[in-house]
Write a protein that holds these residues in place. Sequence first.
Motif, mmCIF file in Angstrom:
data_model
loop_
_atom_site.group_PDB
_atom_site.id
_atom_site.type_symbol
_atom_site.label_atom_id
_atom_site.label_comp_id
_atom_site.label_asym_id
_atom_site.label_seq_id
_atom_site.Cartn_x
_atom_site.Cartn_y
_atom_site.Cartn_z
ATOM 1 N N UNK A 160 0.839 -1.189 0.000
ATOM 2 C CA UNK A 160 0.000 0.000 0.000
ATOM 3 C C UNK A 160 0.880 1.248 0.000
ATOM 4 N N UNK A 161 0.541 2.242 -0.822
ATOM 5 C CA UNK A 161 1.233 3.525 -0.805
ATOM 6 C C UNK A 161 0.610 4.433 0.244
ATOM 7 N N UNK A 162 1.454 5.073 1.028
ATOM 8 C CA UNK A 162 0.999 5.884 2.149
ATOM 9 C C UNK A 162 1.749 7.203 2.134
ATOM 10 N N UNK A 163 1.010 8.293 2.331
ATOM 11 C CA UNK A 163 1.651 9.596 2.478
ATOM 12 C C UNK A 163 1.553 10.041 3.937
ATOM 13 N N UNK A 164 2.703 10.156 4.586
ATOM 14 C CA UNK A 164 2.756 10.637 5.964
ATOM 15 C C UNK A 164 2.770 12.161 5.928
ATOM 16 N N UNK A 165 1.695 12.774 6.415
ATOM 17 C CA UNK A 165 1.526 14.220 6.309
ATOM 18 C C UNK A 165 2.210 14.892 7.500
ATOM 19 N N UNK A 166 3.483 15.195 7.336
ATOM 20 C CA UNK A 166 4.277 15.734 8.431
ATOM 21 C C UNK A 166 3.787 17.120 8.843
ATOM 22 N N UNK A 167 3.409 17.952 7.893
ATOM 23 C CA UNK A 167 2.934 19.289 8.246
ATOM 24 C C UNK A 167 1.690 19.211 9.128
ATOM 25 N N UNK A 168 0.740 18.350 8.784
ATOM 26 C CA UNK A 168 -0.463 18.205 9.602
ATOM 27 C C UNK A 168 -0.121 17.631 10.975
ATOM 28 N N UNK A 169 0.778 16.664 11.018
ATOM 29 C CA UNK A 169 1.133 16.030 12.293
ATOM 30 C C UNK A 169 1.795 17.020 13.241
ATOM 31 N N UNK A 170 2.470 18.039 12.702
ATOM 32 C CA UNK A 170 3.125 19.042 13.541
ATOM 33 C C UNK A 170 2.135 19.964 14.239
ATOM 34 N N UNK A 171 0.896 19.966 13.777
ATOM 35 C CA UNK A 171 -0.107 20.837 14.407
ATOM 36 C C UNK A 171 -1.304 20.034 14.914
ATOM 37 N N UNK A 172 -1.041 18.826 15.335
ATOM 38 C CA UNK A 172 -2.093 17.982 15.890
ATOM 39 C C UNK A 172 -2.476 18.519 17.271
ATOM 40 N N UNK A 173 -3.710 18.995 17.400
ATOM 41 C CA UNK A 173 -4.150 19.625 18.647
ATOM 42 C C UNK A 173 -4.230 18.651 19.805
ATOM 43 N N UNK A 174 -4.214 17.349 19.538
ATOM 44 C CA UNK A 174 -4.199 16.393 20.644
ATOM 45 C C UNK A 174 -2.798 16.273 21.256
ATOM 46 N N UNK A 175 -1.811 16.853 20.607
ATOM 47 C CA UNK A 175 -0.434 16.813 21.094
ATOM 48 C C UNK A 175 0.057 18.193 21.505
ATOM 49 N N UNK A 176 -0.326 19.226 20.737
ATOM 50 C CA UNK A 176 0.169 20.583 20.971
ATOM 51 C C UNK A 176 -0.996 21.523 21.255
ATOM 52 N N UNK A 177 -0.956 22.181 22.410
ATOM 53 C CA UNK A 177 -1.964 23.171 22.737
ATOM 54 C C UNK A 177 -1.799 24.381 21.813
#
Length: 397
Positions: A293-310
């Motif tokens: 399966x081809x997968x794109x890891x969206x690093x920009x979105x992960x950097x602003x995940x509100x469950x991790x960063x207030x």
Amino acid sequence: MSNRDRLVEHLQKPGEDIEPRYARWAEERRRCPVAKTSPAEGSGPETYVVYSNAGVRQVMGDDRCFTKPGPSWRTTRTLLSMNGEEHRVHRALVADPFTVQGVARFEKTLIVPLIHDLVDKFVSRGEADLVLDFTSHYPFHVIRRIIGIDESEHDEFIGLAFPVNGLNRGWEDHIKEFLLPRIHAARANPKDDVLGLLARSELDGRPLTDEDFLEYLLLLIPAGADTTVAGSSNMFAGLLLHPEQLELVRRDRGLVNRAVNEALRWQNPAATTFLRRSLCPVEVEGVAMPENTLIRAHVSAHNRDETVYAEPDRYDVTRERAPAGVFGYGPHICLGMHLARAEMRVALNVALDRLPHLRLDPSAPRPFVRPASGPDTGGDGSLAAVNSLPVLFDPPA
């Protein structure tokens, strides 16, 4: 036109503000942390996009289940396409200059003097464009010197490190033609640089072949400068657009490292997404995916995940937790991450020391980060960077 002029022209291309994209990515993440895309008929295979912090960490950090597909045009393998023991052995050969200790040596002897020399060229004016006069210069000089390319070849090196027409087969042919004579010269007279290090190294008890040299250099050269140009530019943009944050750092230099890390989180300078392929059936955030399966890891979105960063959209130099995601995770974490952070740290410290009352030029347009300041990365998205930062400061008396 010189390659430096082409780089400046490329940096100055118009583009849109990337910030509204972060809002769209956040909505996608909340709606579906792992989304399946259905391409138009005949345009390619189905792909999953992973938006969540946890999902991106899993996909980028586990080389037993995921690998990076190489572009079809590439004829030389690099570390990116290796996994397991092969990757560990090959990476170890060239790791020493890029360790914390190795970078500390370069910081004193190369990075600090170089950055002071650049500031010398504009400090008396009381004004500058921090991108065109500063941050788009030193990363190219640093990686060129570390690799072992002569200063007289700097302009040609810029064209190889930041090819405005993208990374492609033509670029690969050109860079090989440029590098092979320098590889042969390094074998005859190895010096204290990456070329010399490779000339003295062995794989499986034999000296490295030309192809072995290229395995490293075709990765180091294009990756060794552009992310630092973008990361440095975005760091200064974050501080200048939020002067209260700049004042915090000015008053407490202990916040410099946090300012660097927060800039890399707030505006991911590298590819928006990183392509991976599953090596076995796997589950990501509860979504089952078959092998291949081809997968794109969206690093920009992960950097602003509100469950991790207030308040993830806010640039905050007091934030304690910042991600390594821009540099990857696991065995494939970026070889040059300590070097990039050191260059950004030194640039900020020198600017604070030598450019008092540093501020945006109020007569210039308000700067913003745009996703158009890097070479094509084979579908992985482009670098995101501010392309101009006109500033004022108090010149020396």
